[in-house]
Design a protein around this motif. Structure first.
Motif: not given
Length: 445
Positions: A414-430
């Motif tokens: 999934s995709l998650s946007y961290w507004q405070e830092t301007g980052e997008v977090w995700s997972l791929s494989g492990r």
């Protein structure tokens, strides 16, 4: 316990962003070694098609079902006083490895373009058991717009067990990650469960966890499989401690067991499609979510969802959103009418299939939303595609030979946007990874 009101502190996460440029250089070198010449060229899906009729939006209605308060209180009385996120983080017994300590096979799953700014792989104790697979991620940047929950920056990641014995197959767990120090992320596990027998017991949430959003004090989780497609809701102020170590899940002689885990999250509510089930025949007509994310650029904040459409299916994929409730007594829950019906605010059709990650974001309050869609790599693995799409067209990063768009991770996270830092977090494989949204935008022109 976190106060339920909004905090409007706008800390910009300087310490987190300071490590991005140096780490990105190392990850760029790793990514260039990854084969960017695999998979197939993905056809341009074109523009999103808005679905504006009342009939189309009506098919996306959800029905809210609350677990009775007396059941939750009975469970808490038997198990002991519930705790919050801070107590779970203090019990962390695992450490995420930095990218430099991850194996080449693990790092091969990272995106080719745009390159991850920083990346982590899980403790080896959790990578040996390959039947457990991560698929979803959300952060305290979703929970509160100051980016913290209490004093902590936190990442939550949902995992599902895909094999093993019948007793453990399909169990779902959440990693609670202490992200205060970007150079040393620690975590521990909590098992997702559902109260039964009016709160006298609980059972495991036997389902694939495909999407996850932490909003205020609630964790919303998409499920499929034995639980069928639904949104389960967990209260992060109601974490319970299991006091018996064993494979069982629920009440056992001497106390409570959670398949060997110390922490348990009991569901407090669920949302199910009002129009019926989510079998193959009904999937295109009902609200059957697969991916989830939070959009803070709408007013009120909204929950974004994508449908579960296989990559080889010829039908279009549906995208839609629901508003969160503004009622303080319903913190973290969706806006619903007096009968518990939740109605979609807007919906679109897209030709992108096999979507696992979905994100919606407006550059300015008056701008149209950009939709970021993570397309899975397919049955044979490799790299997926990250599309940015709106009502005018679509764009994906290119890598390798001209016209190749298989540049993202495997597309399974999934995709998650961290507004405070301007980052997008995700997972791929492990791999758990992050990169600035601005770098994604640059890669898409």
């Amino acid at each position: 316990m976190k106060h339920r009101g909004r905090h409007r502190r706008r800390r910009r996460g300087r310490a987190l962003r300071a490590v991005l440029s140096a780490t990105a250089l190392a990850l760029t070198a790793a990514a260039t070694m990854i084969s960017a010449s695999q998979a197939t060229v993905v056809d341009d899906p074109g523009a999103l098609k808005p679905l504006a009729s009342s009939a189309e939006l009506g098919r996306l209605r959800l029905t809210e079902q609350r677990v009775p308060e007396r059941s939750l209180d009975r469970l808490a009385a038997a198990m002991g006083r519930p705790v919050g996120v801070g107590a779970v983080l203090a019990d962390a017994d695992r450490t995420l490895r930095g990218a430099a300590d991850c194996t080449p096979a693990e790092k091969k799953a990272l995106p080719v373009e745009p390159v991850a700014a920083r990346a982590y792989c899980w403790d080896r104790a959790d990578t040996v058991a390959s039947a457990w697979r991560p698929a979803s991620v959300t952060t305290s940047g979703d929970a509160d717009d100051d980016g913290r929950w209490g004093a902590h920056r936190v990442i939550l990641s949902g995992w599902t067990h895909h094999g093993g014995s019948a007793a453990e197959r399909g169990l779902a767990r959440v990693a609670f990650v202490d992200a205060d120090d970007p150079d040393r992320l620690t975590y521990t596990w909590a098992l997702l469960v559902v109260p039964v027998d009016d709160g006298r017991d609980y059972r495991g949430l036997v389902s694939r966890v495909t999407g996850m959003v932490w909003y205020q004090d609630k964790l919303l989780v998409t499920t499929s499989g034995s639980e069928r497609e639904a949104l389960y809701v967990y209260d992060l102020n109601r974490v319970q401690r299991a006091n018996v170590t064993g494979d069982a899940v629920g009440r056992v002689p001497g106390g409570w067991s959670a398949h060997g885990y110390r922490w348990v999250l009991p569901a407090v509510a669920s949302y199910r499609p009002a129009g019926g089930g989510c079998d193959r025949a009904a999937r295109s007509a009902a609200a059957c979510p697969r991916g989830l994310s939070l959009d803070r650029t709408t007013a009120p904040d909204s929950l974004v969802a994508s449908a579960a459409t296989p990559a080889h299916d010829g039908r279009h994929t549906r995208l839609w959103r629901y508003s969160f409730s503004a009622d303080p007594a319903r913190s973290g829950l969706l806006a619903a009418d007096a009968g518990g019906t939740v109605t979609a605010d807007e919906a679109y059709d897209t030709k992108v299939r096999g979507i696992r990650g979905v994100l919606s974001h407006r550059a300015t309050p008056s701008a149209r939303p950009d939709w970021y869609l993570g397309r899975s790599a397919g049955e044979h693995g490799g790299h997926g595609t990250l599309w940015r799409q709106d009502t005018h067209g679509a764009k994906a990063a290119e890598c390798g030979s001209k016209g190749r768009h298989d540049c993202w991770g495997d597309g399974g996270g999934s995709l998650s946007y961290w507004q405070e830092t301007g980052e997008v977090w995700s997972l791929s494989g492990r791999m758990l990874f992050a990169l600035p949204l601005s770098s994604i935008q640059r890669s898409l022109g």
